[in-house]
Design an enzyme around this catalytic site. Structure first.
Site, PDB file in Angstrom:
ATOM      1  N   ASP A  89      62.021  45.918  60.217  1.00 52.13           N
ATOM      2  CA  ASP A  89      61.378  45.053  60.113  1.00 52.13           C
ATOM      3  C   ASP A  89      61.446  44.320  61.642  1.00 52.13           C
ATOM      4  O   ASP A  89      61.802  42.834  61.497  1.00 52.13           O
ATOM      5  CB  ASP A  89      61.965  44.416  58.782  1.00 52.13           C
ATOM      6  CG  ASP A  89      63.674  44.365  59.162  1.00 52.13           C
ATOM      7  OD1 ASP A  89      64.239  44.901  60.204  1.00 52.13           O
ATOM      8  OD2 ASP A  89      64.091  44.087  58.886  1.00 52.13           O
ATOM      9  N   HIS A 301      58.239  55.879  88.438  1.00 52.44           N
ATOM     10  CA  HIS A 301      57.745  54.791  87.190  1.00 52.44           C
ATOM     11  C   HIS A 301      59.293  54.556  86.538  1.00 52.44           C
ATOM     12  O   HIS A 301      58.733  54.967  85.429  1.00 52.44           O
ATOM     13  CB  HIS A 301      56.733  54.506  86.811  1.00 52.44           C
ATOM     14  CG  HIS A 301      55.823  53.232  87.477  1.00 52.44           C
ATOM     15  ND1 HIS A 301      54.609  53.524  86.645  1.00 52.44           N
ATOM     16  CD2 HIS A 301      55.426  53.295  88.611  1.00 52.44           C
ATOM     17  CE1 HIS A 301      53.609  52.556  87.470  1.00 52.44           C
ATOM     18  NE2 HIS A 301      54.403  52.209  89.011  1.00 52.44           N
ATOM     19  N   ASP A 318      62.445  48.226  91.815  1.00 54.71           N
ATOM     20  CA  ASP A 318      60.032  47.426  91.978  1.00 54.71           C
ATOM     21  C   ASP A 318      60.676  46.680  90.477  1.00 54.71           C
ATOM     22  O   ASP A 318      60.438  47.023  89.701  1.00 54.71           O
ATOM     23  CB  ASP A 318      59.766  48.913  91.817  1.00 54.71           C
ATOM     24  CG  ASP A 318      57.978  48.597  91.331  1.00 54.71           C
ATOM     25  OD1 ASP A 318      57.524  47.203  91.469  1.00 54.71           O
ATOM     26  OD2 ASP A 318      57.707  49.207  91.922  1.00 54.71           O
ATOM     27  N   ASP A 329      55.404  41.157  91.796  1.00 56.53           N
ATOM     28  CA  ASP A 329      55.466  42.802  92.178  1.00 56.53           C
ATOM     29  C   ASP A 329      55.886  42.659  93.380  1.00 56.53           C
ATOM     30  O   ASP A 329      55.315  42.869  93.517  1.00 56.53           O
ATOM     31  CB  ASP A 329      54.120  43.249  91.359  1.00 56.53           C
ATOM     32  CG  ASP A 329      54.409  44.912  91.284  1.00 56.53           C
ATOM     33  OD1 ASP A 329      55.882  45.395  91.161  1.00 56.53           O
ATOM     34  OD2 ASP A 329      54.074  45.320  91.350  1.00 56.53           O
ATOM     35  N   HIS A 401      50.512  57.894  95.213  1.00 54.54           N
ATOM     36  CA  HIS A 401      50.002  57.194  94.247  1.00 54.54           C
ATOM     37  C   HIS A 401      49.135  55.995  95.360  1.00 54.54           C
ATOM     38  O   HIS A 401      49.088  56.332  97.040  1.00 54.54           O
ATOM     39  CB  HIS A 401      50.511  56.339  93.869  1.00 54.54           C
ATOM     40  CG  HIS A 401      51.834  55.437  94.444  1.00 54.54           C
ATOM     41  ND1 HIS A 401      51.723  53.985  95.443  1.00 54.54           N
ATOM     42  CD2 HIS A 401      53.255  55.758  95.350  1.00 54.54           C
ATOM     43  CE1 HIS A 401      52.775  53.901  96.577  1.00 54.54           C
ATOM     44  NE2 HIS A 401      53.695  54.955  95.777  1.00 54.54           N
ATOM     45  N   HIS A 405      46.970  47.596  93.911  1.00 58.08           N
ATOM     46  CA  HIS A 405      46.426  46.865  92.725  1.00 58.08           C
ATOM     47  C   HIS A 405      45.965  44.955  93.106  1.00 58.08           C
ATOM     48  O   HIS A 405      47.443  44.805  93.246  1.00 58.08           O
ATOM     49  CB  HIS A 405      47.231  46.855  91.320  1.00 58.08           C
ATOM     50  CG  HIS A 405      48.682  47.149  91.435  1.00 58.08           C
ATOM     51  ND1 HIS A 405      48.616  46.481  90.871  1.00 58.08           N
ATOM     52  CD2 HIS A 405      49.330  47.783  91.886  1.00 58.08           C
ATOM     53  CE1 HIS A 405      50.573  45.512  90.847  1.00 58.08           C
ATOM     54  NE2 HIS A 405      50.779  46.906  91.676  1.00 58.08           N
ATOM     55  N   HIS A 412      49.587  45.145  87.252  1.00 61.82           N
ATOM     56  CA  HIS A 412      48.423  46.239  87.539  1.00 61.82           C
ATOM     57  C   HIS A 412      46.836  45.395  87.099  1.00 61.82           C
ATOM     58  O   HIS A 412      46.349  45.401  85.135  1.00 61.82           O
ATOM     59  CB  HIS A 412      48.322  47.288  87.504  1.00 61.82           C
ATOM     60  CG  HIS A 412      49.080  48.226  87.388  1.00 61.82           C
ATOM     61  ND1 HIS A 412      49.572  49.577  87.106  1.00 61.82           N
ATOM     62  CD2 HIS A 412      49.996  48.028  87.846  1.00 61.82           C
ATOM     63  CE1 HIS A 412      50.440  49.731  87.836  1.00 61.82           C
ATOM     64  NE2 HIS A 412      50.890  48.730  88.450  1.00 61.82           N
ATOM     65  N   GLU A 429      51.450  48.688  99.097  1.00 62.00           N
ATOM     66  CA  GLU A 429      52.875  48.806  98.492  1.00 62.00           C
ATOM     67  C   GLU A 429      52.735  50.599  98.779  1.00 62.00           C
ATOM     68  O   GLU A 429      52.946  51.462  97.953  1.00 62.00           O
ATOM     69  CB  GLU A 429      53.159  48.784  96.207  1.00 62.00           C
ATOM     70  CG  GLU A 429      51.987  49.188  96.134  1.00 62.00           C
ATOM     71  CD  GLU A 429      52.638  48.691  94.891  1.00 62.00           C
ATOM     72  OE1 GLU A 429      53.400  49.988  94.090  1.00 62.00           O
ATOM     73  OE2 GLU A 429      51.612  48.384  93.521  1.00 62.00           O
ATOM     74  N   TYR A 433      58.020  59.785  98.976  1.00 65.05           N
ATOM     75  CA  TYR A 433      58.815  60.556  97.937  1.00 65.05           C
ATOM     76  C   TYR A 433      59.461  61.966  98.036  1.00 65.05           C
ATOM     77  O   TYR A 433      58.492  62.827  98.486  1.00 65.05           O
ATOM     78  CB  TYR A 433      59.117  59.958  96.448  1.00 65.05           C
ATOM     79  CG  TYR A 433      58.025  58.664  96.440  1.00 65.05           C
ATOM     80  CD1 TYR A 433      58.936  57.284  95.814  1.00 65.05           C
ATOM     81  CD2 TYR A 433      56.796  58.411  96.884  1.00 65.05           C
ATOM     82  CE1 TYR A 433      58.480  56.198  96.175  1.00 65.05           C
ATOM     83  CE2 TYR A 433      56.705  56.970  96.537  1.00 65.05           C
ATOM     84  CZ  TYR A 433      56.975  56.124  95.986  1.00 65.05           C
ATOM     85  OH  TYR A 433      56.531  55.164  96.012  1.00 65.05           O
ATOM     86  N   ARG A 450      60.285  52.829  98.785  1.00 67.32           N
ATOM     87  CA  ARG A 450      58.489  51.817  98.397  1.00 67.32           C
ATOM     88  C   ARG A 450      59.091  50.751  99.268  1.00 67.32           C
ATOM     89  O   ARG A 450      60.048  50.526  98.593  1.00 67.32           O
ATOM     90  CB  ARG A 450      58.161  51.837  97.509  1.00 67.32           C
ATOM     91  CG  ARG A 450      56.911  51.749  97.067  1.00 67.32           C
ATOM     92  CD  ARG A 450      56.447  51.797  95.362  1.00 67.32           C
ATOM     93  NE  ARG A 450      57.293  51.524  94.571  1.00 67.32           N
ATOM     94  CZ  ARG A 450      57.741  52.281  93.522  1.00 67.32           C
ATOM     95  NH1 ARG A 450      57.621  53.846  93.646  1.00 67.32           N
ATOM     96  NH2 ARG A 450      58.091  51.613  92.320  1.00 67.32           N
ATOM     97  N   GLU A 452      57.047  47.342  98.621  1.00 67.94           N
ATOM     98  CA  GLU A 452      55.655  46.064  98.059  1.00 67.94           C
ATOM     99  C   GLU A 452      55.944  44.839  98.790  1.00 67.94           C
ATOM    100  O   GLU A 452      56.855  43.991  98.235  1.00 67.94           O
ATOM    101  CB  GLU A 452      55.987  46.762  96.851  1.00 67.94           C
ATOM    102  CG  GLU A 452      55.054  46.046  95.611  1.00 67.94           C
ATOM    103  CD  GLU A 452      54.274  46.298  94.463  1.00 67.94           C
ATOM    104  OE1 GLU A 452      55.585  46.714  93.830  1.00 67.94           O
ATOM    105  OE2 GLU A 452      53.511  45.969  93.428  1.00 67.94           O
TER     106      GLU A 452
HETATM  107  N1  GLY Z   1      55.751  48.058  89.300  1.00 69.84           N
HETATM  108  C1  GLY Z   1      54.737  48.369  89.563  1.00 69.84           C
HETATM  109  C2  GLY Z   1      53.567  48.893  90.704  1.00 69.84           C
HETATM  110  O1  GLY Z   1      54.608  48.847  91.566  1.00 69.84           O
HETATM  111  O2  GLY Z   1      52.853  49.278  90.872  1.00 69.84           O
HETATM  112 MN    MN Z   2      55.873  47.162  91.751  1.00 71.60          MN
HETATM  113 MN    MN Z   3      52.806  47.480  92.358  1.00 67.35          MN
END
Ligand code: GLY
Ligand code: MN
Ligand code: MN
Length: 482
Positions: A89, A301, A318, A329, A401, A405, A412, A429, A433, A450, A452
């Site tokens: 519930d 992620h 991140d 982000d 990647h 975005h 995203h 970003e 890695y 990373r 960003e």
């Molecule tokens: N936080 C996920 C990305 O940077 O796309």
């Molecule tokens: Mn991010």
């Molecule tokens: Mn991002």
């Protein structure tokens, strides 16, 4: 009275008070469930309901903008999110469907918006738009608080024709007559509350039953594109909300820079971040916080956030606060002990140079993928020069990647990925890695980096909305030493 007796007495009294309160409430509101009718429910008209984050004029304009790009003789149907069950519930926290929020400002489930291209005669009125929402329910409100209700929706959302969701089947909608009927199929499972014939499940079921059984005028794709066209250009009031989400996220990044040290756990770093979000007024994180130390810095992620942070390793942070439905982000990578090693510095500076090149490519008229191309060039060059890779194409092993975005109501966010235009907000970003066991000198292993930032495309260039968190090695080491 000893403490245990006192506690028992208090519990008893509070139970009695609760039961008496509930009985009184039921007596007062025995007929209080908002009628499924067009009759105004005056007894609820004094509810003090928090105003929507954006003006009702904003959402009205967006409905106009949608109509403007819809073809002649068409209708678009947009559903709210459903309530998603976590277990038994307990439900997940409600999060509104971004398209639905964008067009209405409503943050409630069990609702449906119909937008007609041209004004339509419906029952006894003519309108270009109709909203169906969950009616107020005094029993449910005891548990979960007030909901907006039909009357307040008319006032606060600025839609003239709003009805309780149960009324939908009472209207004789003729969806056959349109050349196109647009809607988006949501593949997440929706719980059917069989005690509630007004829930989202019922709305969708009844809507589909009303469609032409051959579905020849139904289009499940174009509405996504229409919404992407609109949402990829942010209005000034949306940018203001993004700025606030970003400012909160910067504040949280600064909190962690000040407190990070070896021996801390990833979840403690996460706690510092998310305390900062909530304390500064964000409703929630816009996505699960990624707090990856050492080997976890190489998991793109990573969200379990359970490991201990070790001296000499890196931490990828991140994160993004969500403020009034808009999400930031921002990623920073920090040395856990405050000092980068020689190898970490080399890789860090490749990523930073790549990011700067990507940001420089953020100009109106450039392709959406231009920042990605600019960053990738620098990463390949840096990895080859430092002997991490021999063949240029091997960069994909360590940078797997894209750099960008759109950012907005979704982290995203949707957009057309065409040419960049003023009002676009996108991330840049890049990352490198190198997990343990990679085909390179072990001195590079477990380095995950990373960086960003969130970039607004302007008339004359770009603005880095998230430049409130430092990112050069000198700045980071200086701040961490303080
Ligand atoms: N936080 C996920 C990305 O940077 O796309
Ligand atoms: Mn991010
Ligand atoms: Mn991002």
């Amino acid at each position: 009275m000893n403490n245990r007796t006192k506690a028992r007495a208090l519990r008893f009294l509070s139970n009695v008070t609760l039961i008496v309160g509930v009985l009184q409430f039921l007596a007062m509101h025995s007929n209080a469930q908002e009628a499924d009718s067009i009759v105004p429910s005056a007894h609820f008209s004094n509810v003090d309901f928090e105003a929507p984050a954006l003006d009702k004029e904003f959402h009205a304009k967006k409905r106009e903008d949608l109509r403007a790009i819809m073809p002649e003789n068409s209708a678009a149907i947009i559903f709210s999110s459903s309530i998603k069950n976590r277990s038994n519930d307990v439900d997940f926290e409600f999060h509104q469907d971004p398209n639905f929020f964008y067009l209405t400002g409503l943050n409630e489930p069990h609702a449906m918006l119909i937008v007609f291209k041209e004004e339509q005669r419906v029952e006894s009125f003519d309108s270009k738009e109709i909203l169906f929402i969950q009616p107020r329910d005094s029993m449910k409100e005891i548990w979960s608080g007030k909901t907006l209700g039909v009357d307040k929706a008319k006032e606060l959302l600025g839609l003239k024709y709003v009805f309780a969701s149960g009324m939908f089947t009472e209207f004789d909608f003729d969806f056959y007559k349109f050349d196109k009927v647009f809607y988006i199929v949501d593949h997440t499972s929706i719980t059917d509350d069989d005690k509630n014939r007004r829930d989202l499940f019922s709305l969708k079921k009844h809507f589909v039953q009303m469609l032409d059984s051959t579905r020849k005028n139904v289009d499940l794709q174009m509405l996504k594109e229409f919404m992407a066209t609109l949402r990829e250009i942010k209005e000034p009031e949306e940018i203001a909300l993004l700025r606030k989400a970003i400012e909160i996220t910067c504040g949280a990044q600064h909190d962690l820079i000040a407190k990070l040290k070896p021996g801390m756990y990833e979840y403690q770093a996460e706690a510092i971040i998310e305390f900062g979000f909530k304390f500064q007024g964000a409703e929630s994180p816009g996505f699960p916080s990624i707090i990856g130390g050492g080997k976890n810095s190489c998991i793109l992620h990573y969200t379990s956030n359970r490991n201990e942070l070790q001296d000499g390793e890196l931490l990828v942070i991140d994160i993004g606060a969500e403020y009034h439905n808009y999400s930031a982000d921002i990623t920073r990578t920090l040395p856990i002990n405050g000092k980068f090693t020689k190898e970490q510095k080399i890789i860090y500076n490749i990523v930073l140079d790549a990011q700067n090149a990507g940001i420089e490519a953020c100009k109106k008229g450039n392709k959406f993928w231009a920042p990605n191309e600019a960053s990738t060039k620098i990463i390949i060059q840096g990895l080859v020069q430092n002997g991490v890779i021999k063949k240029r194409m091997d960069y994909r092993k360590y940078f797997m990647h894209g750099t960008s975005h759109y950012l907005g109501l979704d982290v995203h966010d949707i957009g057309l990925n065409g040419s960049l235009a003023p009002g676009n907000v996108l991330t840049v970003e890049p990352g490198i890695y190198i997990p343990k066991g990679s085909d390179c000198d072990p001195k590079w292993w477990n380095i995950g980096i990373r960086i960003e930032d969130d970039i607004l495309i302007t008339k004359d260039g770009y603005e880095v909305l998230s430049d409130c968190v430092p990112k050069t090695i000198t700045e980071i080491e200086y701040l961490m030493a303080k």
